[in-house]
Design a protein around this motif. Structure first.
Motif, PDB file in Angstrom:
ATOM      1  N   ASN A   1       5.928 -11.472   5.137  1.00 22.83           N
ATOM      2  CA  ASN A   1       4.710 -12.286   5.152  1.00 22.83           C
ATOM      3  C   ASN A   1       3.924 -12.046   6.449  1.00 22.83           C
ATOM      4  N   ASP A   2       3.636 -10.793   6.708  1.00 23.44           N
ATOM      5  CA  ASP A   2       2.907 -10.436   7.930  1.00 23.44           C
ATOM      6  C   ASP A   2       1.407 -10.571   7.720  1.00 23.44           C
ATOM      7  N   ASP A   3       0.732 -10.872   8.783  1.00 22.43           N
ATOM      8  CA  ASP A   3      -0.729 -10.898   8.761  1.00 22.43           C
ATOM      9  C   ASP A   3      -1.208  -9.481   9.095  1.00 22.43           C
ATOM     10  N   PHE A   4      -1.053  -8.597   8.111  1.00 21.53           N
ATOM     11  CA  PHE A   4      -1.360  -7.178   8.324  1.00 21.53           C
ATOM     12  C   PHE A   4      -2.578  -6.803   7.501  1.00 21.53           C
ATOM     13  N   ASP A   5      -3.654  -6.446   8.177  1.00 23.86           N
ATOM     14  CA  ASP A   5      -4.898  -6.089   7.498  1.00 23.86           C
ATOM     15  C   ASP A   5      -4.978  -4.560   7.385  1.00 23.86           C
ATOM     16  N   ASP A   6      -4.856  -4.063   6.154  1.00 21.54           N
ATOM     17  CA  ASP A   6      -4.899  -2.604   5.973  1.00 21.54           C
ATOM     18  C   ASP A   6      -6.280  -2.129   5.500  1.00 21.54           C
ATOM     19  N   THR A   7      -7.306  -3.003   5.650  1.00 23.50           N
ATOM     20  CA  THR A   7      -8.653  -2.659   5.177  1.00 23.50           C
ATOM     21  C   THR A   7      -9.208  -1.420   5.861  1.00 23.50           C
ATOM     22  N   SER A   8      -9.056  -1.344   7.178  1.00 18.49           N
ATOM     23  CA  SER A   8      -9.613  -0.198   7.913  1.00 18.49           C
ATOM     24  C   SER A   8      -8.932   1.101   7.498  1.00 18.49           C
ATOM     25  N   PHE A   9      -7.641   1.037   7.211  1.00 18.85           N
ATOM     26  CA  PHE A   9      -6.921   2.230   6.766  1.00 18.85           C
ATOM     27  C   PHE A   9      -7.361   2.621   5.358  1.00 18.85           C
TER      28      PHE A   9
ATOM     29  N   LYS B   1      13.494  -7.304  13.403  1.00 18.33           N
ATOM     30  CA  LYS B   1      13.225  -6.554  14.627  1.00 18.33           C
ATOM     31  C   LYS B   1      12.917  -5.099  14.273  1.00 18.33           C
ATOM     32  N   ILE B   2      13.685  -4.549  13.347  1.00 19.70           N
ATOM     33  CA  ILE B   2      13.436  -3.179  12.887  1.00 19.70           C
ATOM     34  C   ILE B   2      12.072  -3.084  12.215  1.00 19.70           C
ATOM     35  N   LYS B   3      11.792  -4.068  11.337  1.00 15.93           N
ATOM     36  CA  LYS B   3      10.506  -4.057  10.629  1.00 15.93           C
ATOM     37  C   LYS B   3       9.339  -4.122  11.604  1.00 15.93           C
ATOM     38  N   ASP B   4       9.405  -5.027  12.573  1.00 14.89           N
ATOM     39  CA  ASP B   4       8.309  -5.197  13.537  1.00 14.89           C
ATOM     40  C   ASP B   4       8.086  -3.931  14.354  1.00 14.89           C
ATOM     41  N   LYS B   5       9.171  -3.275  14.710  1.00 17.28           N
ATOM     42  CA  LYS B   5       9.066  -2.040  15.491  1.00 17.28           C
ATOM     43  C   LYS B   5       8.346  -0.955  14.689  1.00 17.28           C
ATOM     44  N   GLU B   6       8.707  -0.841  13.415  1.00 17.88           N
ATOM     45  CA  GLU B   6       8.095   0.187  12.570  1.00 17.88           C
ATOM     46  C   GLU B   6       6.652  -0.152  12.219  1.00 17.88           C
ATOM     47  N   LEU B   7       6.378  -1.449  12.043  1.00 19.79           N
ATOM     48  CA  LEU B   7       5.028  -1.865  11.656  1.00 19.79           C
ATOM     49  C   LEU B   7       4.010  -1.592  12.760  1.00 19.79           C
ATOM     50  N   LYS B   8       4.442  -1.675  14.005  1.00 22.90           N
ATOM     51  CA  LYS B   8       3.540  -1.405  15.127  1.00 22.90           C
ATOM     52  C   LYS B   8       3.021   0.024  15.090  1.00 22.90           C
ATOM     53  N   LYS B   9       3.825   0.932  14.535  1.00 23.59           N
ATOM     54  CA  LYS B   9       3.447   2.347  14.507  1.00 23.59           C
ATOM     55  C   LYS B   9       2.755   2.740  13.205  1.00 23.59           C
ATOM     56  N   TYR B  10       2.758   1.840  12.236  1.00 19.99           N
ATOM     57  CA  TYR B  10       2.314   2.219  10.890  1.00 19.99           C
ATOM     58  C   TYR B  10       0.807   2.105  10.719  1.00 19.99           C
ATOM     59  N   LYS B  11       0.252   3.057   9.970  1.00 21.76           N
ATOM     60  CA  LYS B  11      -1.176   3.057   9.644  1.00 21.76           C
ATOM     61  C   LYS B  11      -1.325   3.394   8.166  1.00 21.76           C
ATOM     62  N   GLY B  12      -1.643   2.381   7.373  1.00 19.73           N
ATOM     63  CA  GLY B  12      -1.790   2.621   5.949  1.00 19.73           C
ATOM     64  C   GLY B  12      -1.645   1.341   5.160  1.00 19.73           C
ATOM     65  N   ALA B  13      -1.432   1.494   3.842  1.00 23.92           N
ATOM     66  CA  ALA B  13      -1.306   0.335   2.953  1.00 23.92           C
ATOM     67  C   ALA B  13       0.002  -0.395   3.238  1.00 23.92           C
ATOM     68  N   TYR B  14      -0.077  -1.728   3.264  1.00 22.67           N
ATOM     69  CA  TYR B  14       1.108  -2.529   3.592  1.00 22.67           C
ATOM     70  C   TYR B  14       2.199  -2.377   2.528  1.00 22.67           C
ATOM     71  N   ARG B  15       1.786  -2.246   1.274  1.00 18.34           N
ATOM     72  CA  ARG B  15       2.770  -2.099   0.201  1.00 18.34           C
ATOM     73  C   ARG B  15       3.567  -0.799   0.362  1.00 18.34           C
ATOM     74  N   GLN B  16       2.868   0.248   0.777  1.00 20.67           N
ATOM     75  CA  GLN B  16       3.579   1.509   0.991  1.00 20.67           C
ATOM     76  C   GLN B  16       4.485   1.415   2.221  1.00 20.67           C
ATOM     77  N   PHE B  17       4.063   0.610   3.199  1.00 24.85           N
ATOM     78  CA  PHE B  17       4.906   0.409   4.380  1.00 24.85           C
ATOM     79  C   PHE B  17       6.267  -0.143   3.978  1.00 24.85           C
ATOM     80  N   GLN B  18       6.272  -1.079   3.044  1.00 26.03           N
ATOM     81  CA  GLN B  18       7.535  -1.664   2.591  1.00 26.03           C
ATOM     82  C   GLN B  18       8.444  -0.601   1.965  1.00 26.03           C
TER      83      GLN B  18
END
Length: 263
Positions: free
Chosen positions: A200-208, A160-177
């Motif tokens: 194992n999120d379907d997070f596409d960081d290509t645009s970032f 739940k914490i991860k999902d909340k933070e991921l919604k606000k995140y803009k950048g590389a997924y590895r750095q998000f972790q």
């Protein structure tokens, strides 16, 4: 010395006037207990005893009002009384009385704070431990509350914490972790809590990645070229958490002449 008159004031308080010009405030409870009535004769010893008793009554009433709004720790109530200019022995006596009567209970306080943090916040057990230490609770009570909190943390809470933070995140997924782990440590979580998270999120960081590539390329191309430009681009994008292979593919897709020489 005689009590000249007893005058009613606000909030169940009375002002007692003495024949020598002295006056003092007393709660209704003290007026009744010490028979503070007009015309009563008092000697110095009696007056000293009454004034001491009034101080205890006042501290008790103030403390009761203070804890009526929410649960308070023993330390918190004692500090409140000391800050209110009550003497140490009065504050200590009042706290002991309230503990005996069940109004102050550090075990109940720790349990309530743990439940509040667990059910209404996303804070972790480390912050509970910090808060309880600030309130000077017994170490055994602190350890017990923190252990219970830790045992209550599950994958649902962490994701739940991860999902909340991921919604606000803009950048590389590895750095998000990495950033999420840092933030969780600040919130009072530990490594074994981090292991409960599903990444194992379907997070596409290509645009970032495209935006960051363009930003750094425009930043360095005015003063660098060739190998130096390429090197700075790679270093900057790696620091942002992007995959090396993705960076190499992007650079390889640009016309060779951009990187073919150094100034």
């Amino acid at each position: 010395m005689k009590i000249q008159k007893v005058e009613a004031a606000k909030k169940q308080m009375f002002i007692v006037h003495l024949s020598d010009g002295q006056k003092f405030r007393a709660h209704e409870e003290s007026v009744v207990r010490y028979r503070l009535i007009s015309g009563r004769e008092l000697d110095e010893d009696e007056l000293d005893e009454i004034m001491e008793g009034i101080s205890y009554d006042e501290a008790y009433i103030k403390a009761l009002k203070y804890i009526s709004y929410k649960l308070r720790s023993k330390y918190e109530v004692e500090q409140y009384l000391l800050d209110g200019d009550f003497m140490e022995q009065v504050a200590a006596h009042t706290v002991d009385r309230l503990m005996q009567e069940g109004y102050i209970d550090d075990k109940r306080y720790a349990e309530a704070l743990k439940n509040t943090m667990l059910n209404t916040t996303l804070k972790g057990p480390g912050l509970l431990q910090r808060e309880l230490k600030k309130h000077r609770l017994n170490q055994f009570l602190i350890d017990e509350a923190v252990r219970d909190f830790d045992d209550s943390i599950d994958a649902d809470r962490m994701n739940k914490i991860k999902d909340k933070e991921l919604k606000k995140y803009k950048g590389a997924y590895r750095q998000f972790q990495m950033k999420l782990k840092e933030k969780m440590m600040v919130k009072g979580y530990m490594n074994h809590h981090f292991e409960l998270i599903d990444f194992n999120d379907d997070f596409d960081d290509t645009s970032f990645f495209e935006k960051d590539f363009e930003k750094y390329y425009n930043k360095y191309r005015t003063r660098e070229s060739g190998w130096k430009l390429k090197s700075k681009l790679i270093q900057s994008l790696l620091r942002k958490g992007y995959n090396y292979q993705l960076i190499e593919e992007k650079i390889g897709g640009i016309e060779d002449e951009i990187f073919e020489h150094d100034d």
